[in-house]
Design a protein around this motif. Structure first.
Motif, PDB file in Angstrom:
ATOM      1  N   UNK A   1       6.930   9.985   3.979  1.00  0.00           N
ATOM      2  CA  UNK A   1       7.761  10.185   2.786  1.00  0.00           C
ATOM      3  C   UNK A   1       7.126   9.690   1.489  1.00  0.00           C
ATOM      4  N   UNK A   2       6.121   8.831   1.563  1.00  0.00           N
ATOM      5  CA  UNK A   2       5.519   8.313   0.331  1.00  0.00           C
ATOM      6  C   UNK A   2       4.487   9.263  -0.276  1.00  0.00           C
ATOM      7  N   UNK A   3       4.040  10.263   0.482  1.00  0.00           N
ATOM      8  CA  UNK A   3       3.083  11.217  -0.086  1.00  0.00           C
ATOM      9  C   UNK A   3       3.827  12.426  -0.647  1.00  0.00           C
ATOM     10  N   UNK A   4       3.185  13.123  -1.577  1.00  0.00           N
ATOM     11  CA  UNK A   4       3.824  14.281  -2.211  1.00  0.00           C
ATOM     12  C   UNK A   4       4.141  15.372  -1.194  1.00  0.00           C
ATOM     13  N   UNK A   5       3.219  15.652  -0.315  1.00  0.00           N
ATOM     14  CA  UNK A   5       3.454  16.681   0.695  1.00  0.00           C
ATOM     15  C   UNK A   5       4.416  16.162   1.758  1.00  0.00           C
ATOM     16  N   UNK A   6       4.267  14.900   2.130  1.00  0.00           N
ATOM     17  CA  UNK A   6       5.116  14.320   3.160  1.00  0.00           C
ATOM     18  C   UNK A   6       6.588  14.337   2.819  1.00  0.00           C
ATOM     19  N   UNK A   7       6.936  14.036   1.575  1.00  0.00           N
ATOM     20  CA  UNK A   7       8.347  14.046   1.184  1.00  0.00           C
ATOM     21  C   UNK A   7       8.907  15.460   1.294  1.00  0.00           C
ATOM     22  N   UNK A   8       8.087  16.469   0.983  1.00  0.00           N
ATOM     23  CA  UNK A   8       8.527  17.860   1.132  1.00  0.00           C
ATOM     24  C   UNK A   8       8.747  18.206   2.602  1.00  0.00           C
ATOM     25  N   UNK A   9       7.847  17.753   3.467  1.00  0.00           N
ATOM     26  CA  UNK A   9       7.987  18.028   4.902  1.00  0.00           C
ATOM     27  C   UNK A   9       9.249  17.381   5.465  1.00  0.00           C
ATOM     28  N   UNK A  10       9.509  16.146   5.065  1.00  0.00           N
ATOM     29  CA  UNK A  10      10.718  15.450   5.529  1.00  0.00           C
ATOM     30  C   UNK A  10      11.956  16.177   5.005  1.00  0.00           C
ATOM     31  N   UNK A  11      11.923  16.607   3.756  1.00  0.00           N
ATOM     32  CA  UNK A  11      13.034  17.354   3.167  1.00  0.00           C
ATOM     33  C   UNK A  11      13.288  18.650   3.940  1.00  0.00           C
ATOM     34  N   UNK A  12      12.205  19.366   4.272  1.00  0.00           N
ATOM     35  CA  UNK A  12      12.340  20.612   5.036  1.00  0.00           C
ATOM     36  C   UNK A  12      12.884  20.354   6.438  1.00  0.00           C
ATOM     37  N   UNK A  13      12.479  19.264   7.066  1.00  0.00           N
ATOM     38  CA  UNK A  13      13.002  18.924   8.393  1.00  0.00           C
ATOM     39  C   UNK A  13      14.503  18.651   8.320  1.00  0.00           C
TER      40      UNK A  13
ATOM     41  N   UNK B   1       0.806  -1.228   0.000  1.00  0.00           N
ATOM     42  CA  UNK B   1       0.000   0.000   0.000  1.00  0.00           C
ATOM     43  C   UNK B   1       0.842   1.282   0.000  1.00  0.00           C
ATOM     44  N   UNK B   2       1.995   1.250   0.665  1.00  0.00           N
ATOM     45  CA  UNK B   2       2.894   2.411   0.681  1.00  0.00           C
ATOM     46  C   UNK B   2       3.480   2.653  -0.712  1.00  0.00           C
ATOM     47  N   UNK B   3       3.876   1.576  -1.366  1.00  0.00           N
ATOM     48  CA  UNK B   3       4.448   1.673  -2.707  1.00  0.00           C
ATOM     49  C   UNK B   3       3.396   2.219  -3.667  1.00  0.00           C
ATOM     50  N   UNK B   4       2.186   1.697  -3.553  1.00  0.00           N
ATOM     51  CA  UNK B   4       1.094   2.148  -4.423  1.00  0.00           C
ATOM     52  C   UNK B   4       0.801   3.629  -4.218  1.00  0.00           C
ATOM     53  N   UNK B   5       0.794   4.081  -2.968  1.00  0.00           N
ATOM     54  CA  UNK B   5       0.555   5.502  -2.681  1.00  0.00           C
ATOM     55  C   UNK B   5       1.659   6.358  -3.293  1.00  0.00           C
ATOM     56  N   UNK B   6       2.908   5.928  -3.136  1.00  0.00           N
ATOM     57  CA  UNK B   6       4.029   6.691  -3.686  1.00  0.00           C
ATOM     58  C   UNK B   6       3.973   6.737  -5.208  1.00  0.00           C
ATOM     59  N   UNK B   7       3.597   5.639  -5.831  1.00  0.00           N
ATOM     60  CA  UNK B   7       3.588   5.565  -7.289  1.00  0.00           C
ATOM     61  C   UNK B   7       2.270   6.048  -7.898  1.00  0.00           C
ATOM     62  N   UNK B   8       1.306   6.370  -7.047  1.00  0.00           N
ATOM     63  CA  UNK B   8      -0.015   6.831  -7.503  1.00  0.00           C
ATOM     64  C   UNK B   8      -0.694   5.793  -8.399  1.00  0.00           C
ATOM     65  N   UNK B   9      -0.611   4.534  -7.961  1.00  0.00           N
ATOM     66  CA  UNK B   9      -1.269   3.430  -8.659  1.00  0.00           C
ATOM     67  C   UNK B   9      -1.989   2.565  -7.635  1.00  0.00           C
ATOM     68  N   UNK B  10      -2.729   1.589  -8.099  1.00  0.00           N
ATOM     69  CA  UNK B  10      -3.431   0.676  -7.195  1.00  0.00           C
ATOM     70  C   UNK B  10      -2.467  -0.394  -6.674  1.00  0.00           C
ATOM     71  N   UNK B  11      -2.862  -1.024  -5.581  1.00  0.00           N
ATOM     72  CA  UNK B  11      -2.035  -2.108  -5.037  1.00  0.00           C
ATOM     73  C   UNK B  11      -1.955  -3.276  -6.014  1.00  0.00           C
ATOM     74  N   UNK B  12      -3.016  -3.516  -6.773  1.00  0.00           N
ATOM     75  CA  UNK B  12      -2.977  -4.611  -7.746  1.00  0.00           C
ATOM     76  C   UNK B  12      -1.982  -4.303  -8.872  1.00  0.00           C
ATOM     77  N   UNK B  13      -1.850  -3.037  -9.239  1.00  0.00           N
ATOM     78  CA  UNK B  13      -0.859  -2.654 -10.256  1.00  0.00           C
ATOM     79  C   UNK B  13       0.542  -2.934  -9.736  1.00  0.00           C
ATOM     80  N   UNK B  14       0.811  -2.587  -8.482  1.00  0.00           N
ATOM     81  CA  UNK B  14       2.131  -2.840  -7.901  1.00  0.00           C
ATOM     82  C   UNK B  14       2.422  -4.333  -7.900  1.00  0.00           C
TER      83      UNK B  14
ATOM     84  N   UNK C   1       7.950  10.730  -7.789  1.00  0.00           N
ATOM     85  CA  UNK C   1       7.939  10.582  -6.330  1.00  0.00           C
ATOM     86  C   UNK C   1       9.165   9.805  -5.837  1.00  0.00           C
ATOM     87  N   UNK C   2       9.503   8.716  -6.528  1.00  0.00           N
ATOM     88  CA  UNK C   2      10.668   7.941  -6.082  1.00  0.00           C
ATOM     89  C   UNK C   2      11.971   8.703  -6.323  1.00  0.00           C
ATOM     90  N   UNK C   3      12.028   9.555  -7.347  1.00  0.00           N
ATOM     91  CA  UNK C   3      13.189  10.433  -7.509  1.00  0.00           C
ATOM     92  C   UNK C   3      13.297  11.356  -6.296  1.00  0.00           C
TER      93      UNK C   3
END
Length: 160
Positions: free
Chosen positions: A138-150, A68-81, A97-99
């Protein structure tokens, strides 16, 4: 055979003491194709073409990501992953996102001095992030920015 690139360093003298710093080339930490990129235009080409799923496997393992974390990061369904093969493109949103995640890992490893030390920080609640665990954000778009800022705040001497 391709020539092996020698690591580059620069040194600084301060108060009679020499400090040597490595100079990193490329981008990211784990994604091999990004590490070979010489500029952001090349990064853009790689991301737009779609990073391959096998290239993000080290990130997934390092962060202990579940499907589910991978799917959220990649913006796809869990079945796609679950259907990804090693050479499957993870698509533009996932590649972007992974970049970004890989860049944050590189910054964190540089800041903390190693993968183990940064992983410890990632997997513990952080007061500056509302006591959230950075690895969960870190897997969400906003979350990765927050972690980067921290990480930036830590780098500049603020307690995080």
């Amino acid at each position: 055979p391709q020539p092996v690139e020698e690591p580059r360093y620069f040194s600084v003298m301060r108060a009679g003491r020499r400090k040597i710093y490595p100079v990193h080339t490329g981008f990211g930490y784990f994604i091999r194709s990004l590490k070979k990129a010489e500029n952001l235009a090349q990064v853009n080409e790689l991301v737009e073409a779609g990073i391959r799923s096998k290239e993000v496997e080290p990130i997934i393992a390092y962060l202990d990501l579940k499907v589910p974390d991978i799917a959220r990061a990649a913006a796809v369904s869990t079945s796609t992953v679950s259907r990804w093969k090693g050479d499957t493109s993870i698509g533009l949103p996932g590649s972007n996102q992974f970049f970004r995640i890989d860049e944050v890992i590189r910054k964190g490893v540089d800041l903390f001095g190693g993968l183990k030390e940064f992983k410890y920080w990632l997997h513990n609640p952080n007061m500056a992030l509302g006591n959230a665990v950075p690895a969960r954000l870190i897997t969400s778009h906003i979350g990765v920015e927050l972690v980067d800022e921290a990480l930036d705040a830590l780098h500049y001497g603020q307690v995080m």
